[in-house]
Design an enzyme around this catalytic site. Structure first.
Site, PDB file in Angstrom:
ATOM      1  CG  HIS A 168       3.085   8.572   4.806  1.00 41.36           C
ATOM      2  ND1 HIS A 168       3.725   7.540   5.348  1.00 41.36           N
ATOM      3  CD2 HIS A 168       2.331   9.227   5.326  1.00 41.36           C
ATOM      4  CE1 HIS A 168       3.304   8.018   6.702  1.00 41.36           C
ATOM      5  NE2 HIS A 168       2.522   8.967   6.607  1.00 41.36           N
ATOM      6  CE  LYS A 209       5.961  -4.497   9.762  1.00 42.52           C
ATOM      7  NZ  LYS A 209       4.903  -4.025   9.173  1.00 42.52           N
ATOM      8  CE  LYS A 254       7.180  -5.437  -1.122  1.00 44.02           C
ATOM      9  NZ  LYS A 254       7.883  -4.415  -0.133  1.00 44.02           N
ATOM     10  NE  ARG A 255      -3.300  -3.136  -1.384  1.00 36.56           N
ATOM     11  CZ  ARG A 255      -4.474  -2.422  -1.267  1.00 36.56           C
ATOM     12  NH1 ARG A 255      -4.905  -2.405   0.079  1.00 36.56           N
ATOM     13  NH2 ARG A 255      -5.203  -2.162  -2.284  1.00 36.56           N
ATOM     14  CB  THR A 267       7.240  -0.611   7.613  1.00 35.50           C
ATOM     15  OG1 THR A 267       5.876  -0.819   6.940  1.00 35.50           O
ATOM     16  CG2 THR A 267       7.387   0.709   8.053  1.00 35.50           C
ATOM     17  CE  LYS A 311       3.522  -0.987  -2.186  1.00 39.61           C
ATOM     18  NZ  LYS A 311       4.416  -0.728  -0.949  1.00 39.61           N
TER      19      LYS A 311
HETATM   20  C1  OX2 Z   1       3.203   3.949   2.159  1.00 37.49           C
HETATM   21  C2  OX2 Z   1       4.415   4.056   1.465  1.00 37.49           C
HETATM   22  O1  OX2 Z   1       4.158   3.604   0.186  1.00 37.49           O
HETATM   23  C3  OX2 Z   1       5.514   3.232   2.142  1.00 37.49           C
HETATM   24  O2  OX2 Z   1       6.812   3.283   1.257  1.00 37.49           O
HETATM   25  C4  OX2 Z   1       5.780   3.639   3.605  1.00 37.49           C
HETATM   26  O3  OX2 Z   1       6.551   2.874   4.232  1.00 37.49           O
HETATM   27  C5  OX2 Z   1       4.478   3.711   4.415  1.00 37.49           C
HETATM   28  O4  OX2 Z   1       3.562   4.469   3.761  1.00 37.49           O
HETATM   29  C6  OX2 Z   1       4.647   4.286   5.801  1.00 37.49           C
HETATM   30  O5  OX2 Z   1       5.208   5.606   5.596  1.00 37.49           O
HETATM   31  N1  OX2 Z   1       0.056   5.301   1.238  1.00 37.49           N
HETATM   32  N2  OX2 Z   1       0.731   4.179   1.651  1.00 37.49           N
HETATM   33  C7  OX2 Z   1       2.102   4.850   1.887  1.00 37.49           C
HETATM   34  O6  OX2 Z   1       2.183   6.078   1.371  1.00 37.49           O
HETATM   35  C8  OX2 Z   1       1.036   6.401   0.904  1.00 37.49           C
HETATM   36  C9  OX2 Z   1       0.416   7.738   0.277  1.00 37.49           C
END
Ligand code: OX2
Length: 831
Positions: free
Chosen positions: A374, A682, A567-568, A678, A573
């Site tokens: 991820h 949404k 978002k976080r 994601t 970001k």
């Molecule tokens: C997140 C990613 O930062 C994000 O871009 C992605 O959409 C989401 O995972 C689901 O795939 N921790 N959180 C993420 O990656 C990690 C490691």
């Protein structure tokens, strides 16, 4: 013990089966029954909490039946199951989802009304199940919904944290963390006190010979902690399929409570042992995209993985099949590297417990696992010190060394010329101290590795895992672009829009096949339809405005453009880019004459998100946003033209209110850093437009909806390296617009300049790693375009409708079907 009712008595069972409510009357009866008997209260003492509990219990009764039947069906058909291992499941609330999935919400609404309650108030009584940090955890939750809805035999495995992600309070502009004790009353979980597994830690390995003279490893001594299963039913949409999410909770092993100590009056220290065991599943680590290498985290990982594998293996062994058929019955997906020890644990079980030979065992292991990556951010790639692994899991370290040895031997054979290759791909990093590279272990232990959006999957194959593509070939690597469940993220969060869409696309079938949305395209030019569409957006904005008023006592104008970034909080970001842009807008407004100001488009800039408690820079960003808000929001020169809002404690249930109310949302990460994202999906699905960089899934969203319907800006990922290189060698300038912003900050316009010195210098003086200065101008220019386009509401609404019509690809159902076909080799189970 196999217990079963004898044949002659079965009829009595069948005849007396619980029937779930068919109509409103029966629903009401069930609610009243639960209030009076389960909760032991009466109608004179039934508040909203009690009404919530009783409603949840009534729906739960319904789910349990489907759940039991689903599990029986899966067992009888002995079908292959997928096990989704994730340290995070960001579920949010369950009641609304349960009602919608079993199509009982209308009955509940009427019934509750008759009993004196509003369904919205009842739904909002529930605590979020917030067992995750952000996108990774929410993705797991969307996947559970899709797997159940598509009738895949699937189990989720995770940890039952006593404390989920902390609750965020904003005090004097600063983030303050408050523990999230969410388990007061949780009707959705079923403790399985009979399903326990003893998990071993520490100790040592003793080699001995078995009766055939074969050397066997015995892992002895150390400490034992017991895992107890807690199950949650996961209902599918419009299907009786109800899957299981099993979360493990830790407690002292039964022999652990030291009665000797207790009797000697050392009550406290015997309780302390107990508490030490319970600590393992006590708290979710609150870091998103960051690994801190804490021993307790490694303990969590092994505890969860070992309990889950024990369970999976136990289930397989009941089928009495030979081991070689394990991968035909079991697929295990690793959600990031957090569960990678499962690879080692399964190899250990097969070798040490089941007596298989290495190669035979290893073939089974690699055929079973798939690994989803991820992130490419170096600070998020897990590495564990060899010494720590040795101490905590001595046998596992031996196995890791053997896996590495055989792997490196094969690499050496294939690339005899490239001596450097061995140290590059070694699972053990020869650093000081030596480290176990978990991503490499996950790749070597899996048959498929996937990224989560096209750009991201390309990047992992050309950068961080490039050598592995050479070694294994490109076929081992694939892409599965993320998706979201339209049930929660459209139907539940935006019921009026869902109803309008259903009225034009032939009912709610679009929730099962999201590509049906394309039927909306024919209504883009329909003026009445556009009007209805716009009215719904406006109503959603009014709902959010009321929420802002009630929580922050700030009045925002629902006719203004709502510009949202939730978002976080993370430097990659780039919330700092957003707030610098807001400051720039503010300074411009201040310079304008009153006549000029009248021509400007009013805007509400809305922020939300948590910073990891130890992430100082992210906390500075939150502080700056809040300080800018307190200056701007009370400036009479600006009035309605600009408001800056920080929404406290962003979570799943708040997202369900915020997302449907957005006109424009920001997905503005430095190109190449956001694996997918994601929430971008949404927002578009709810009829909002996006301002974003060419990063993650933004790229595929653009391809699907068309580039006229998205506001893209900024550096491309292929140029990022060069720009960073230039910065390092001083070829770096900050343009005058951004200079003015910095000047305003550093002269104390938004509170003590010292508070934000680091934020400014990160961009101005310290290499600007996230390229804020490079992208600033194109960002503000693009925001200018947004202002202009928003003035033409007819055209804006057309773009929104057209975008929604083209979002079919981003359903997590599509995504799960891809995993099932390409990675899991698994079929849905007919119902
Ligand atoms: C997140 C990613 O930062 C994000 O871009 C992605 O959409 C989401 O995972 C689901 O795939 N921790 N959180 C993420 O990656 C990690 C490691």
């Amino acid at each position: 013990v196999e217990a079963s009712i004898p044949e002659p008595q079965r009829e009595a069972w069948t005849k007396n089966q619980f029937e779930s409510f068919k109509d409103q009357g029966e629903f009401e009866k069930e609610v009243v029954r639960h209030v009076e008997t389960t909760l032991a209260r009466s109608m004179f003492n039934c508040d909203e909490t009690a009404a919530y509990s009783a409603t949840a219990l009534a729906f739960r009764d319904r789910l349990i039946k489907d759940w039991n039947k689903t599990q029986q069906r899966q067992t009888f058909t002995d079908s292959k199951r997928i096990y989704y291992l994730s340290l995070e499941f960001l579920m949010g609330r369950a009641l609304d989802n349960a009602m919608l999935n079993v199509k009982g919400k209308d009955i509940a609404k009427g019934g509750l009304n008759e009993l004196g309650f509003r369904i919205e108030d009842i739904i909002s009584q529930e605590n979020d199940a917030a067992l995750g940090n952000g996108g990774l955890g929410r993705l797991a939750a969307c996947f559970l919904d899709s797997m159940a809805s598509l009738n895949y035999p699937a189990w989720g495995y995770g940890l039952r944290y006593r404390y989920g992600i902390f609750k965020q309070e904003i005090i004097d502009g600063y983030q303050v963390e408050v523990p999230d004790y969410w388990l007061d009353f949780n009707p959705w979980e079923f403790p399985r006190h009979d399903v326990t597994v003893d998990i071993q830690f520490y100790g040592h390995v003793r080699k001995s010979q078995d009766e055939n003279g074969k050397t066997v490893a015995n892992w002895e001594g150390g400490e034992v902690v017991t895992a107890v299963a807690y199950d949650m039913p996961i209902p599918g949409y419009d299907t009786p399929s109800t899957n299981n999410l099993r979360l493990w909770s830790s407690k002292a092993a039964s022999g652990e409570f030291d009665f000797q100590k207790f009797n000697n009056g050392e009550y406290e220290s015997s309780v302390a042992d107990q508490q030490r065991a319970e600590t393992i599943s006590a708290v979710l680590y609150p870091n998103d995209n960051l690994e801190r290498g804490k021993e307790l985290r490694l303990k969590q990982q092994y505890f969860w993985v070992a309990a889950s594998l024990y369970d999976i293996v136990r289930r397989f062994k009941k089928s009495k099949r030979p081991w070689s058929e394990f991968p035909d019955q079991v697929a295990i997906q690793l959600n990031d590297t957090h569960p990678t020890l499962a690879v080692v644990e399964l190899q250990r079980i097969l070798l040490d417990k089941e007596g298989l030979e290495w190669d035979e065992a290893w073939n089974i292991v690699t055929a079973t696992f798939g690994y989803t990556n991820h992130t490419v951010l170096p600070e998020a790639l897990e590495k564990w010190p060899v010494g720590l692994v040795q101490h905590l899991l001595p046998r596992h370290l031996q196995i890791i060394y053997d896996i590495n040895l055989f792997f490196l031997q094969s690499v050496e054979k294939k690339f005899p010329e490239d001596r450097d290759m061995l140290s590059r791909v070694s699972i053990i990093e020869e650093s000081q101290p030596k480290m176990v590279r978990m991503a490499y272990l996950a790749i070597v232990g899996s048959h498929k590795v996937n990224g989560v959006a096209e750009l991201h999957s390309d990047l992992i194959q050309t950068t961080i895992f490039k050598d592995f593509v050479k070694i294994y070939g490109a076929d081992k690597f694939t892409n599965v672009t993320n998706g979201i469940t339209p049930r929660r993220w459209l139907h539940q969060a935006n019921p009026r829009l869902s109803e309008l869409i259903a009225s034009k696309t032939g009912g709610y079938d679009y929730l099962k096949d999201l590509t049906t949305l394309n039927k909306l395209e024919q209504y883009v030019d329909d003026k009445d339809f556009r009007k209805e569409w716009a009215e719904i957006k406006y109503a959603n904005k009014v709902r959010l405005a009321k929420y802002i008023k009630s929580t922050l006592d700030i009045t925002v104008n629902p006719a203004a453009l709502f510009d949202v970034q939730v978002k976080r909080i993370h430097e990659y970001k780039r919330q700092q880019l957003n707030i610098f842009g807001v400051i720039y807008r503010y300074l411009q407004l201040k310079e304008m004459s009153p006549e000029e100001r009248k021509k400007q488009a009013p805007r509400v800039s809305i922020f939300g998100g948590k910073a990891a408690p130890g992430y100082w820079m992210a906390k500075q960003i939150i502080h700056l946003i809040n300080n800018v808000g307190s200056v701007v929001n009370k400036d009479p020169d600006v009035g309605d033209l600009l408001k800056v809002i920080y929404l406290e404690d962003y979570n799943v249930s708040k997202a369900e209110i915020i997302i449907p109310a957005s006109d424009l949302s920001e997905h503005i990460s430095t190109a190449g850093t956001e694996a997918s994202g994601t929430s971008n999906m949404k927002f578009v699905l709810n009829g909002g437009l996006i301002i974003g960089t060419c990063d993650g899934a933004n790229i595929e969203i653009t391809r699907e909806i068309g580039q006229d319907n998205i506001f893209l800006f900024g550096t491309l990922s292929e140029d990022v390296e060069d720009l960073r290189h230039n910065h390092t060698y001083g070829k770096h300038s900050v343009d005058s617009g951004l200079q003015k912003v910095f000047e305003a900050i550093t002269t104390g316009k938004f509170g003590d300049a010292n508070d934000f010195g680091a934020l400014v210098s990160a961009v101005r003086d310290h290499g600007d790693y996230y390229l804020v200065s490079d992208d600033f101008q194109s960002y503000v220019d693009t925001q200018k375009m947004v202002d202009e386009e928003y003035k033409n509401q007819e055209e804006w609404v057309s773009k929104c409708i057209r975008s929604v019509a083209r979002m079919g690809f981003f359903s997590s159902d599509r995504c799960i079907n891809e995993y099932a076909e390409e990675i899991w080799n698994i079929e849905p189970l007919a119902v």
